[in-house]
Design a protein around this motif. Structure first.
Motif, PDB file in Angstrom:
ATOM      1  N   SER B  49       0.164  43.290  14.817  1.00  0.00           N
ATOM      2  CA  SER B  49       1.607  43.408  15.031  1.00  0.00           C
ATOM      3  C   SER B  49       2.141  44.734  14.512  1.00  0.00           C
ATOM      4  CB  SER B  49       2.319  42.258  14.324  1.00  0.00           C
ATOM      5  OG  SER B  49       1.977  42.276  12.959  1.00  0.00           O
ATOM      6  N   GLY B  50       3.320  45.076  14.961  1.00  0.00           N
ATOM      7  CA  GLY B  50       4.057  46.205  14.413  1.00  0.00           C
ATOM      8  C   GLY B  50       3.681  47.542  14.998  1.00  0.00           C
ATOM      9  N   ALA B  51       4.180  48.588  14.342  1.00  0.00           N
ATOM     10  CA  ALA B  51       4.043  49.947  14.864  1.00  0.00           C
ATOM     11  C   ALA B  51       2.599  50.431  14.868  1.00  0.00           C
ATOM     12  CB  ALA B  51       4.907  50.899  14.034  1.00  0.00           C
ATOM     13  N   ILE B  52       1.752  49.855  13.984  1.00  0.00           N
ATOM     14  CA  ILE B  52       0.382  50.367  13.885  1.00  0.00           C
ATOM     15  C   ILE B  52      -0.623  49.342  14.405  1.00  0.00           C
ATOM     16  CG2 ILE B  52       0.947  51.942  11.999  1.00  0.00           C
ATOM     17  CD1 ILE B  52      -0.473  49.929  10.090  1.00  0.00           C
ATOM     18  N   SER B  53      -0.239  48.605  15.451  1.00  0.00           N
ATOM     19  CA  SER B  53      -1.119  47.550  15.965  1.00  0.00           C
ATOM     20  C   SER B  53      -2.489  48.107  16.346  1.00  0.00           C
ATOM     21  CB  SER B  53      -0.475  46.836  17.148  1.00  0.00           C
ATOM     22  OG  SER B  53      -0.420  47.686  18.258  1.00  0.00           O
ATOM     23  N   MET B  54      -2.534  49.345  16.819  1.00  0.00           N
ATOM     24  CA  MET B  54      -3.825  49.964  17.156  1.00  0.00           C
ATOM     25  C   MET B  54      -4.178  51.070  16.165  1.00  0.00           C
ATOM     26  SD  MET B  54      -5.280  48.380  19.635  1.00  0.00           S
ATOM     27  CE  MET B  54      -6.449  49.410  20.530  1.00  0.00           C
ATOM     28  N   GLY B  55      -3.601  51.016  14.980  1.00  0.00           N
ATOM     29  CA  GLY B  55      -3.931  51.987  13.947  1.00  0.00           C
ATOM     30  C   GLY B  55      -3.020  53.188  13.946  1.00  0.00           C
ATOM     31  N   MET B  56      -3.395  54.198  13.193  1.00  0.00           N
ATOM     32  CA  MET B  56      -2.580  55.403  13.044  1.00  0.00           C
ATOM     33  C   MET B  56      -3.508  56.587  12.869  1.00  0.00           C
ATOM     34  SD  MET B  56       0.340  56.700  13.127  1.00  0.00           S
ATOM     35  CE  MET B  56       1.316  55.207  13.328  1.00  0.00           C
ATOM     36  N   ASP B  57      -3.079  57.737  13.436  1.00  0.00           N
ATOM     37  CA  ASP B  57      -3.975  58.894  13.438  1.00  0.00           C
ATOM     38  C   ASP B  57      -3.764  59.840  12.269  1.00  0.00           C
ATOM     39  OD1 ASP B  57      -1.618  60.190  14.158  1.00  0.00           O
ATOM     40  OD2 ASP B  57      -2.061  59.993  16.278  1.00  0.00           O
ATOM     41  N   GLY B  58      -2.823  59.513  11.387  1.00  0.00           N
ATOM     42  CA  GLY B  58      -2.659  60.389  10.236  1.00  0.00           C
ATOM     43  C   GLY B  58      -1.490  59.979   9.372  1.00  0.00           C
ATOM     44  N   LEU B  59      -1.463  60.535   8.149  1.00  0.00           N
ATOM     45  CA  LEU B  59      -0.297  60.393   7.279  1.00  0.00           C
ATOM     46  C   LEU B  59       0.567  61.619   7.516  1.00  0.00           C
ATOM     47  CD1 LEU B  59      -2.024  59.320   3.934  1.00  0.00           C
ATOM     48  CD2 LEU B  59      -0.936  57.845   5.653  1.00  0.00           C
ATOM     49  N   ASN B  60       1.843  61.410   7.759  1.00  0.00           N
ATOM     50  CA  ASN B  60       2.730  62.530   8.064  1.00  0.00           C
ATOM     51  C   ASN B  60       3.502  63.004   6.848  1.00  0.00           C
ATOM     52  OD1 ASN B  60       1.919  62.330  10.718  1.00  0.00           O
ATOM     53  ND2 ASN B  60       3.545  60.899  11.244  1.00  0.00           N
ATOM     54  N   ASN B  61       3.336  62.344   5.720  1.00  0.00           N
ATOM     55  CA  ASN B  61       4.140  62.688   4.546  1.00  0.00           C
ATOM     56  C   ASN B  61       3.364  62.413   3.266  1.00  0.00           C
ATOM     57  OD1 ASN B  61       4.164  59.959   5.070  1.00  0.00           O
ATOM     58  ND2 ASN B  61       6.314  59.659   4.563  1.00  0.00           N
ATOM     59  N   ALA B  62       2.153  62.922   3.230  1.00  0.00           N
ATOM     60  CA  ALA B  62       1.305  62.715   2.054  1.00  0.00           C
ATOM     61  C   ALA B  62       1.610  63.799   1.023  1.00  0.00           C
ATOM     62  CB  ALA B  62      -0.158  62.784   2.471  1.00  0.00           C
ATOM     63  N   VAL B  63       1.946  63.365  -0.187  1.00  0.00           N
ATOM     64  CA  VAL B  63       2.226  64.319  -1.269  1.00  0.00           C
ATOM     65  C   VAL B  63       0.990  64.339  -2.170  1.00  0.00           C
ATOM     66  CG1 VAL B  63       3.839  64.988  -3.084  1.00  0.00           C
ATOM     67  CG2 VAL B  63       4.672  63.687  -1.099  1.00  0.00           C
ATOM     68  N   VAL B  64       0.099  65.271  -1.909  1.00  0.00           N
ATOM     69  CA  VAL B  64      -1.211  65.299  -2.565  1.00  0.00           C
ATOM     70  C   VAL B  64      -1.257  66.435  -3.583  1.00  0.00           C
ATOM     71  CG1 VAL B  64      -3.688  65.665  -2.169  1.00  0.00           C
ATOM     72  CG2 VAL B  64      -2.356  64.250  -0.584  1.00  0.00           C
ATOM     73  N   PRO B  65      -1.576  66.111  -4.844  1.00  0.00           N
ATOM     74  CA  PRO B  65      -1.627  67.136  -5.886  1.00  0.00           C
ATOM     75  C   PRO B  65      -2.536  68.296  -5.475  1.00  0.00           C
ATOM     76  CG  PRO B  65      -1.901  64.954  -6.849  1.00  0.00           C
ATOM     77  CD  PRO B  65      -1.908  64.768  -5.366  1.00  0.00           C
ATOM     78  N   HIS B  67      -1.669  70.398  -3.279  1.00  0.00           N
ATOM     79  CA  HIS B  67      -1.131  70.843  -1.990  1.00  0.00           C
ATOM     80  C   HIS B  67       0.392  70.817  -1.979  1.00  0.00           C
ATOM     81  CE1 HIS B  67      -5.120  70.828  -0.090  1.00  0.00           C
ATOM     82  NE2 HIS B  67      -5.344  69.775  -0.843  1.00  0.00           N
ATOM     83  N   ALA B  68       0.975  69.876  -2.714  1.00  0.00           N
ATOM     84  CA  ALA B  68       2.434  69.761  -2.764  1.00  0.00           C
ATOM     85  C   ALA B  68       2.818  68.964  -3.998  1.00  0.00           C
ATOM     86  CB  ALA B  68       2.958  69.057  -1.517  1.00  0.00           C
ATOM     87  N   THR B  69       4.066  69.155  -4.433  1.00  0.00           N
ATOM     88  CA  THR B  69       4.582  68.369  -5.552  1.00  0.00           C
ATOM     89  C   THR B  69       5.667  67.428  -5.028  1.00  0.00           C
ATOM     90  OG1 THR B  69       6.364  69.926  -6.025  1.00  0.00           O
ATOM     91  CG2 THR B  69       4.240  70.314  -7.132  1.00  0.00           C
ATOM     92  N   PRO B  70       5.932  66.343  -5.763  1.00  0.00           N
ATOM     93  CA  PRO B  70       7.039  65.464  -5.361  1.00  0.00           C
ATOM     94  C   PRO B  70       8.361  66.227  -5.220  1.00  0.00           C
ATOM     95  CG  PRO B  70       5.693  64.362  -6.995  1.00  0.00           C
ATOM     96  CD  PRO B  70       5.159  65.770  -6.888  1.00  0.00           C
ATOM     97  N   GLU B  71       8.591  67.204  -6.101  1.00  0.00           N
ATOM     98  CA  GLU B  71       9.845  67.971  -6.040  1.00  0.00           C
ATOM     99  C   GLU B  71       9.940  68.745  -4.721  1.00  0.00           C
ATOM    100  OE1 GLU B  71       7.883  67.782  -8.716  1.00  0.00           O
ATOM    101  OE2 GLU B  71       9.267  66.650  -9.996  1.00  0.00           O
ATOM    102  N   GLN B  95       6.574  60.156  -5.703  1.00  0.00           N
ATOM    103  CA  GLN B  95       5.736  59.977  -6.890  1.00  0.00           C
ATOM    104  C   GLN B  95       4.640  58.933  -6.668  1.00  0.00           C
ATOM    105  OE1 GLN B  95       8.907  59.257  -9.664  1.00  0.00           O
ATOM    106  NE2 GLN B  95       8.947  61.399 -10.330  1.00  0.00           N
ATOM    107  N   ARG B  96       4.901  57.972  -5.770  1.00  0.00           N
ATOM    108  CA  ARG B  96       3.896  56.931  -5.528  1.00  0.00           C
ATOM    109  C   ARG B  96       3.024  57.242  -4.316  1.00  0.00           C
ATOM    110  NH1 ARG B  96       5.140  51.025  -6.828  1.00  0.00           N
ATOM    111  NH2 ARG B  96       6.622  51.049  -8.548  1.00  0.00           N
ATOM    112  N   SER B  97       3.339  58.332  -3.628  1.00  0.00           N
ATOM    113  CA  SER B  97       2.627  58.650  -2.398  1.00  0.00           C
ATOM    114  C   SER B  97       1.121  58.776  -2.648  1.00  0.00           C
ATOM    115  CB  SER B  97       3.195  59.967  -1.833  1.00  0.00           C
ATOM    116  OG  SER B  97       2.419  60.444  -0.779  1.00  0.00           O
ATOM    117  N   PHE B  98       0.742  59.582  -3.650  1.00  0.00           N
ATOM    118  CA  PHE B  98      -0.688  59.814  -3.872  1.00  0.00           C
ATOM    119  C   PHE B  98      -1.406  58.574  -4.421  1.00  0.00           C
ATOM    120  CE2 PHE B  98      -4.382  61.663  -6.147  1.00  0.00           C
ATOM    121  CZ  PHE B  98      -5.058  62.076  -5.021  1.00  0.00           C
TER     122      PHE B  98
END
Lengths: 77, 577
Positions: B49-65, B67-71, B95-98
Motif C-alpha cells: 500500500s501507499g506511495a512506495i508500493s513498488m519501492g523507492m529509488d532513492g532518499l531525496n533528503n538524506a542528511v549524512v555527516p 556531506h551535510a549538516t542539519p543546519e 537530526q534524526r535523518s542519519f
C-alpha cells in the motif's frame, strides 16, 4: 436519474490458463492498492472488475504463476 | 461495549494508514512498550500500500555527516519553501535523518555506497548534497512488513477510516470506518491515534482525464485531511499546492533526481537547459510552467547524449522501482532514451507535504492541535519531507503517542455522533437511484482543474468554490451498488472536502508565494508584511470553514546570504546570446 452500464477496456489482463485462483490463490487480489481485482464468479479466475488502475504492478510482480500482465490504461497509453 | 450491535474494538494506539510512516509508527510504539496494544488500519493491504508500493529509488533528503549538516539542510528547505516553515520540526527531522538511515540499513534496506563503503551521496538540490540512491529499493515494503510481524502489530487490511472521534474534553477517542469489501462498519476506541493517510492526491484531474492516473497513489484520496478537519484539527498552508514535473500522460516522475547525477537534465524543445537545478520547488515549477507555455516549450527530460552503459543503468533503476510500468509506457510510444527526449508536463494539483508544504498542522513532536492525535508522512505539514521524513515522523509520532496512551484512562465515546456517522456511511448503499461516485468525482475534480489550478485568479476561484459547493449539495444523491462503490462514494466526499479547502485556502492568502504553487495573478507580489505566517484552516464552533494566521516560530537557523538562492533558478543567457 436512471443508471447506464458504462463499458471500458481494462488494463490488467489475467491469463486464465495460468491463473490458479480456482485453487484458492488470492495473491493479486490481496495486494492491489485500489482493490479492483476480484474473482470472476463464472470462471473462478481473477479478473479486473473495476477500471480504476494505477498501473503500479504489484499484481504482476507478486503473481506466483506469471498469469498477470499490466498494460498502460488506454486513455494515457 | 456495543453500539448498534457493532462490537467496539479497544486499543491503546491506533495507526491509520499502512504505507510508509504508518508501519514505522506502529513498530515504534511496540519498541517503546511491547505491552501496548497497537492496531494498524489500512484501506488496501499493508504488503503493497501507499506511495512506495513498488519501492523507492532513492532518499531525496538524506542528511549524512561529512556531506551535510542539519543546519545546512534546515536552511535549504526554509529557502526552498519561501521562509514559511516550522523550523523546529525540520530540525527534528534533520537530526534524526542519519540515525534513521542507519536503522533502515540494519533492517536490510540497501543504500548505494562507494568503494570505501561510505554512502554515495549525490547533489540535486540548489545548495547542498542530500540525495542517496537506492538502486535496489524495490523491497522496502517487504522489509517493513517483516518488522510489523516481528513485533506483533495487529493489522486490519481493507478498512477505510471515515471519521475520527473525540471525548467531551476534546481529546482523541478513536475512529469509525468501514470494510471496503463487505461494507460492514468498524468502531475503534483508542487512547491515541496516529494518522498516516498520505497525500490528498485525487483533488485535481490528470490531463489524460483518467481518474486513477494520478501522480500520487490514488488510494490517497484525502480521507485523512477530511477526517482531521471534521474532528477539529488545524490544517496549514493548503494553498501551497503540490504540483510536480512529470512524464506527460504517464504522470509518474521523470526522475531528474536519478538521472541528474548521471548526466540527464530538463530541457526545452531546443534541447537547452533553462533551470539551474532540478530539485522540486515552487520556484522551479514556475520556471517549468513558463517554459511549457512559451514558444520554446514543451519541456523534456534529455538523456540521448549519454553513454550506452549509463542509459542501461538508468533503465535498470527506473524500470524496476517506484513506477516500474514506465518502461512499458515508453515502449508503447517508441520512446527510446538513446534517441528521443521524454516529453514532460505538470501534474494535477494536490496536498502533499512530502514534496511541498500543505497538510494537517503538526509540530516537532508530530502532534496535531487535537490532544492525542498525531500525524506523519505526506498528510502532515512538515515541509519537503519525502520518504525519509515519513519514516522519521512515523518514529516521532510512535514515541509520543505511546507516552500519551500510557497515562490515559479509557476514553468516553460520543454515541450520538457515532450513530450519525454510521448513517452517513450506509446511505449510498440504501439508494437504488442517484449519482454514481465516479461521475460526481469527475465533476468536482474537473472543476478543481478549471478554477483552482495556478495561475490562480480571484474571480475564477470564487466561481469554482460556488460550483464545488453545488456538487456538495448532491452528496445525498450518491448511490453505491456494492461495497466497492461505497468505498468510492465515501472517498468522493473526502475529495469534495479537500476541493473546498483548496479553494478557500487559496482565496484567503492574498499574495503570491511558493512560485507556481500559489501564483495569484491579481496579487503577483510576495507580501511579507501581511503574509509571513502559516495560514490556518479549521472548523469553527458553528461548523463552518474558518481561517487564521499562525505566527512563524523563531528560526533556529539563520538564512544568511543564500536566502534568495531559489529565486534565481532560471539559467541566465548571455546578452549577446
Amino acid at each position: 436519474m436512471p443508471l447506464a452500464n458504462h463499458k471500458s477496456s481494462v488494463p490488467v489482463i489475467v491469463d486464465e490458463d495460468k491463473c490458479i485462483a480456482d485453487k484458492g490463490c488470492r495473491v493479486c487480489i490481496e495486494v492491489c492498492p485500489l482493490d479492483v481485482l476480484w474473482i470472476n464468479e463464472e470462471t473462478g479466475k481473477a479478473h479486473m472488475k473495476y477500471d480504476e488502475c494505477w498501473y503500479c504492478m504489484p499484481c504482476e510482480a507478486d503473481c506466483p504463476t506469471d498469469a498477470v500482465k499490466v498494460n498502460i490504461p488506454y486513455l494515457l497509453s | 461495549m456495543q453500539i448498534q450491535d457493532i462490537p467496539v474494538i479497544d486499543t491503546d494506539v491506533l495507526v491509520i494508514g499502512g504505507g510508509t510512516a504508518g508501519p514505522m509508527a506502529a513498530v515504534t510504539v511496540k519498541e517503546q512498550d511491547p505491552n501496548l496494544r497497537v492496531i494498524l488500519l489500512e484501506k488496501a493491504n499493508v504488503k503493497r500500500s501507499g506511495a512506495i508500493s513498488m519501492g523507492m529509488d532513492g532518499l531525496n533528503n538524506a542528511v549524512v555527516p561529512g556531506h551535510a549538516t542539519p543546519e545546512q539542510y534546515v536552511r535549504e528547505i526554509t529557502i526552498a519553501n519561501d521562509g514559511i516553515v516550522h523550523q523546529p520540526a525540520i530540525m527534528a527531522y534533520a537530526q534524526r535523518s542519519f540515525p534513521m538511515i542507519e536503522k533502515l540499513d540494519s533492517w536490510g534496506v540497501h543504500f548505494q555506497k562507494d568503494e570505501t563503503g561510505d554512502y554515495d551521496m549525490k547533489k540535486v538540490h540548489h545548495l547542498g548534497t542530500y540525495v542517496l540512491p537506492m538502486p535496489e529499493g524495490h523491497n522496502v515494503k517487504k522489509i517493513l512488513y517483516r518488522r510489523l510481524r516481528r513485533v506483533r502489530v495487529e493489522i486490519e487490511n481493507r478498512y477505510q477510516a471515515t471519521r475520527l472521534l473525540k471525548d467531551a474534553e476534546g481529546r482523541i477517542a478513536g475512529m469509525v470506518g468501514v470494510n471496503t469489501r463487505t461494507g460492514e462498519p468498524i468502531i475503534i476506541r483508542a487512547k491515541a491515534v496516529i494518522m498516516a493517510t498520505g497525500a490528498a492526491g485525487r483533488i485535481g484531474l490528470p490531463t489524460s482525464g483518467y481518474l486513477f492516473g494520478t501522480y500520487e497513489n490514488p488510494a490517497n484520496s484525502g480521507d485523512g485531511h477530511a477526517m482531521a478537519y471534521h474532528v477539529g484539527a488545524d490544517l496549514a498552508n493548503l494553498e501551497c499546492f503540490q504540483i510536480n514535473p512529470l512524464i506527460k500522460d504517464y504522470n509518474g516522475p521523470a526522475c531528474a533526481y536519478v538521472t541528474g547525477p548521471l548526466g540527464g537534465y530538463t530541457t526545452n524543445a531546443a534541447g537547452e537547459r533553462f533551470i539551474e537545478c532540478d530539485y522540486w520547488s515552487g520556484q522551479m515549477m514556475l520556471e517549468f510552467f513558463k517554459e511549457l507555455e512559451s514558444g520554446s516549450g514543451p519541456v523534456f527530460l534529455k538523456l540521448d547524449h549519454l553513454a550506452e552503459e549509463t542509459i542501461q543503468e538508468i533503465e535498470t533503476v527506473l524500470h524496476t522501482n517506484e513506477r516500474p510500468s514506465r518502461g512499458r509506457f515508453h515502449d508503447g510510444r517508441q520512446t527510446n532514451y538513446r534517441q528521443k527526449m521524454v516529453e514532460m508536463h505538470i501534474s494535477e494539483v494536490g496536498f502533499c507535504s512530502g514534496h511541498s508544504a500543505s497538510g494537517v498542522w503538526t509540530d516537532e513532536t508530530g502532534a496535531t492541535t487535537v490532544p492525542g492525535l498525531y500525524g506523519a508522512g505526506d498528510m502532515a505539514s512538515v515541509a519537503h519531507s519525502y520518504m525519509l521524513g515519513a519514516f522519521v515522523y512515523g518514529q516521532i509520532c510512535g514515541e509520543n503517542a505511546a507516552a500519551f496512551a500510557r497515562d490515559r484512562a479509557e476514553p468516553q465515546l460520543d454515541e450520538a455522533y457515532i450513530a450519525a456517522e454510521l448513517a452517513r456511511i450506509r446511505a449510498p448503499l440504501a439508494r437504488t437511484d442517484g449519482i454514481p461516485p465516479e461521475q460526481m468525482e469527475y465533476k468536482v475534480r474537473r472543476l478543481v482543474n478549471d478554477y483552482l489550478q495556478p495561475p490562480k485568479v480571484t474571480r475564477k476561484m470564487e466561481i469554482g468554490l460556488e460550483r464545488i459547493l453545488a456538487v456538495r449539495e448532491d452528496v445525498d444523491k450518491l448511490v453505491a451498488r456494492d461495497p466497492h462503490e461505497l468505498l468510492r462514494a465515501l472517498e468522493v466526499q473526502s475529495i469534495i472536502d479537500c476541493a473546498e479547502m483548496a479553494a478557500r485556502a487559496s482565496l484567503y492568502r492574498t499574495e503570491s508565494r511558493w512560485g507556481l504553487y500559489h501564483y495569484r495573478v491579481d496579487f503577483p507580489e510576495q507580501d511579507n508584511a501581511e503574509w509571513f505566517y502559516h495560514s490556518r484552516l479549521f472548523k469553527d464552533a458553528n461548523g463552518n470553514m474558518a481561517h487564521g494566521k499562525r505566527p512563524i516560530a523563531d528560526y533556529v537557523v539563520e538564512l544568511g546570504e543564500e536566502k534568495d538562492a531559489y529565486n534565481r533558478l532560471r539559467v541566465k543567457k548571455a546578452a549577446n546570446g
